[in-house]
Design a protein around this motif. Structure first.
Motif, PDB file in Angstrom:
ATOM      1  N   LYS A  43      53.147 -25.639 -54.226  1.00 45.36           N
ATOM      2  CA  LYS A  43      53.676 -25.264 -52.908  1.00 45.36           C
ATOM      3  C   LYS A  43      52.910 -25.947 -51.784  1.00 45.36           C
ATOM      4  CE  LYS A  43      55.706 -20.784 -54.121  1.00 45.36           C
ATOM      5  NZ  LYS A  43      55.658 -19.318 -53.947  1.00 45.36           N
ATOM      6  N   ILE A  46      53.881 -29.646 -51.655  1.00 45.11           N
ATOM      7  CA  ILE A  46      55.206 -29.797 -51.039  1.00 45.11           C
ATOM      8  C   ILE A  46      55.114 -29.657 -49.523  1.00 45.11           C
ATOM      9  CG2 ILE A  46      57.471 -28.688 -50.804  1.00 45.11           C
ATOM     10  CD1 ILE A  46      57.294 -27.999 -53.799  1.00 45.11           C
ATOM     11  N   PRO A  50      56.172 -33.456 -48.015  1.00 42.98           N
ATOM     12  CA  PRO A  50      57.525 -32.964 -48.309  1.00 42.98           C
ATOM     13  C   PRO A  50      58.441 -33.981 -48.974  1.00 42.98           C
ATOM     14  CG  PRO A  50      57.228 -33.314 -45.954  1.00 42.98           C
ATOM     15  CD  PRO A  50      55.884 -33.461 -46.571  1.00 42.98           C
ATOM     16  N   ASN A  73      62.618 -26.560 -55.201  1.00 45.15           N
ATOM     17  CA  ASN A  73      62.517 -27.739 -54.342  1.00 45.15           C
ATOM     18  C   ASN A  73      63.110 -28.934 -55.060  1.00 45.15           C
ATOM     19  OD1 ASN A  73      60.920 -30.283 -53.252  1.00 45.15           O
ATOM     20  ND2 ASN A  73      60.786 -28.698 -51.662  1.00 45.15           N
TER      21      ASN A  73
END
Length: 639
Positions: A43, A46, A50, A73
């Motif tokens: 997480k 990300i 991104p 994701n």
């Protein structure tokens, strides 16, 4: 940082190493929350990057689903190691074919050439579908399976550096969960071959060397810990969020890597004061007389609740008599008549006997090979002492085997995985794909499942499963009468219930079932005479309705109450007596200590260990591990 996410200190340390472009290893004992840390790292990556693609490689399909459910994701790819490697080499068909040719022709120990002539690239080029990956291997058809994928991928990444460039360009981050279960050839790909590429990416490993209980796994990556290209920086996670303090203290005595776990104080257990440590109980139980039922009664656990209570045995052969399917297990795992058949077949192959036996029975082949022989020559085509003892006790089945057509009987293969593959820990587990159960067991399974649907009033599922046509009230009444009659057959033989289920249209004898009978008549002849209630016992075990499990199968799970039966079950790879007596070789000691560690750390509340007829040395070692107050001698206990 992801909003509202409180980072663990170990995760913060890992993120620092990622910022410094360093590969890392998160080491944590049982119950430390390694998967939780992995999710936090994913997480955060990300959030910070991104657009970067992340590969997360796990050991099982169940783990894939768990991670996908917790992180959604589009840039995250979660897969098993076999799928991941195949997806990264499958498009390079030219290189795949060259690799297979080179590996087969250099006599790689795991890639055999089944043909009489050499396999060439020209031969593989003629295959319309190219090289394929399936759950079985047929090299002559260009089909490779799980084991070959790992060997081939390692070879290709070492030989073709462009593969490493492509992979590192594709994935900025590669995280490997349960690294200790991953093959050494796989670790070589990520920490050696990949590092020869000048492209940048981060490789992160998550796992516990003490839980490496599979022979194919690398176990540890100690040689990669340090500084330099391909090395990893170790981060240790010492908290334990699963086990009570008593189990943690025991587990710490078993660890050999210097990690000493401490209880987590943020557990939300009933009736616990904030910050209080869960204590739990541990017991080392022993007796001269083997009486598990007395032990179970004394523990006062609810052994009918398979979600909360488990009995762990090392092998299926130890579980079968307790769970009530011993005769089925003997047919699939202990039939020495089939072992004698294999001995005869090997003799014919080794001696290159060219006689056409296609019209012979197995008995006639034995007679042919034994004719005129004596001494050592006769011994080579006769049963061993163990086989002879088994045959004497099973004359009916030996006579049945001798009547079988040799061409079919010689190809007969049975294995316990065909009987017990796809064991659930409890009824809520999902069935896996590509079960190894054979077509007879699958057919019996369908009968048992349809009876279960009806018993549990799951009538829609029952109707769909049977394809039974209901047009009127009389159809319903007729179906009810038939299924009730079929249920009454539970006390009859498997053969009788198979015939009756087919007659009623509740479970038709399909083509695969009939093919099984034609090709494996001997096996069906044995199975069909058993009581169907024995198969119901197997069904209940496979569906997770019993408290029994193997010690390997339980890895990664947790239960309130765990009873560990310390019995090697004739398996020489492990020796519990030696573990407590200090007489094991180094390899057996390490293997036994790890499986014992995994078993003990499944317990969330209470742990009991049972040792039958221990020596004084074993008891003394148990006192050191468990404490004198936690030893219970059941010899004089009353039920």
């Amino acid at each position: 940082m992801v909003k509202g996410l409180k980072l663990e200190p170990e995760v913060k340390e890992i993120l620092g190493y990622i910022d410094a472009d360093k590969n890392f290893l998160l080491s944590g004992g049982a119950g430390s929350g390694k998967t939780y840390s992995l999710i936090q790292v994913i997480k955060q990556v990300i959030e910070k990057s991104p657009y970067a693609k992340i590969a997360c490689i796990t050991y099982t399909n169940a783990a894939v689903k768990e991670i996908e459910a917790r992180v959604d994701n589009s840039n995250l790819v979660v897969s098993t190691i076999h799928e991941f490697l195949w997806n990264n080499i499958r498009l390079f068909q030219k290189e795949l074919k060259i690799t297979i040719v080179e590996l087969v022709n250099q006599n790689s120990p795991k890639i055999k050439n089944p043909l009489d002539h050499p396999i060439t690239k020209e031969y593989l080029d003629r295959l319309e579908e190219g090289i394929q990956y399936k759950d079985y291997s047929k090299i002559q058809q260009g089909v490779i399976s799980h084991d070959e994928v790992l060997i081939i991928a390692n070879y290709m990444f070492e030989k073709y550096s462009l593969l490493s460039d492509i992979l590192k360009d594709k994935y900025k981050f590669i995280f490997i969960d349960e690294y200790q279960d991953t093959a050494e050839t796989v670790i070589e790909i990520f920490l050696e071959h990949l590092m020869k590429s000048k492209r940048k990416n981060i490789v992160g490993l998550f796992g516990d060397s003490m839980q490496s209980i599979y022979d194919a796994g690398i176990g540890d990556v100690n040689k990669y810990i340090g500084e330099g290209n391909g090395s990893v920086v170790e981060v240790r996670k010492t908290q334990n969020r699963r086990n009570p303090k008593s189990v943690i203290d025991l587990a710490n005595k078993l660890r050999t890597d210097g990690i000493e776990q401490v209880p987590s104080k943020d557990l939300k257990a009933p009736n616990m004061i904030a910050g209080e440590v869960k204590k739990g109980t541990i017991k080392f139980c022993y007796s001269k007389e083997y009486d598990i039922e007395l032990l179970k009664k004394s523990l006062e656990w609810d052994f009918t609740n398979s979600k909360q209570t488990k009995i762990l045995n090392l092998t299926y052969n130890l579980i079968a008599p307790k769970a009530g399917f011993q005769n089925l297990m003997e047919i699939y795992s202990g039939d020495r008549i089939i072992a004698f058949k294999n001995r005869i077949r090997k003799y014919i192959k080794d001696k290159e006997i060219e006689t056409d036996f296609s019209s012979y029975t197995f008995g006639q082949v034995i007679e042919f090979l034994q004719r005129g022989k004596n001494g050592a020559e006769l011994k080579n085509v006769s049963p061993t002492n163990a086989m002879e003892s088994y045959i004497e006790s099973n004359q009916e089945w030996f006579e049945c085997a001798k009547m079988q057509n040799y061409s079919l009987f010689s190809k007969l293969y049975v294995d316990k995985e065909q009987l017990i593959d796809d064991k659930k820990q409890d009824s809520n587990d999902e069935n896996k794909k590509n079960s190894k159960r054979d077509d007879l067991i699958k057919h019996l399974y369908r009968i048992a499942e349809r009876i279960m649907f009806y018993d549990n009033k799951r009538f829609n599922e029952f109707i769909r499963a049977t394809d039974y046509k209901i047009y009127s009230i009389s159809d319903k009444r007729n179906l009810k009468n038939q299924i009730e009659e079929l249920k009454s057959y539970r006390s009859k033989t498997i053969g009788e219930i198979v015939d009756k289920a087919d007659e009623f249209g509740i479970c038709i004898k399909g083509d695969k079932f009939m093919k099984f009978i034609n090709e494996k008549e001997y096996v069906y002849s044995r199975v069909k005479k058993l009581n169907f209630s024995e198969f119901i016992n197997l069904y209940n075990y496979l569906e997770g309705f019993t408290p029994f499990s193997t010690q390997h199968k339980t890895k990664g799970t947790e239960f309130d109450n765990v009873l560990v039966i310390l019995d090697n079950g004739g398996w020489n790879n492990y020796n519990f007596k030696g573990l407590f007596g200090g007489t094991n070789s180094a390899s057996v000691e390490a293997r036994t200590k790890k499986i014992f560690y995994v078993c003990c750390t499944r317990a969330k509340e209470n742990l009991a260990v049972y040792f039958h007829n221990p020596s004084t040395t074993v008891v003394e070692t148990a006192i050191e591990l468990f404490g004198k107050d936690n030893l219970i001698n059941f010899d004089h206990k009353e039920g």
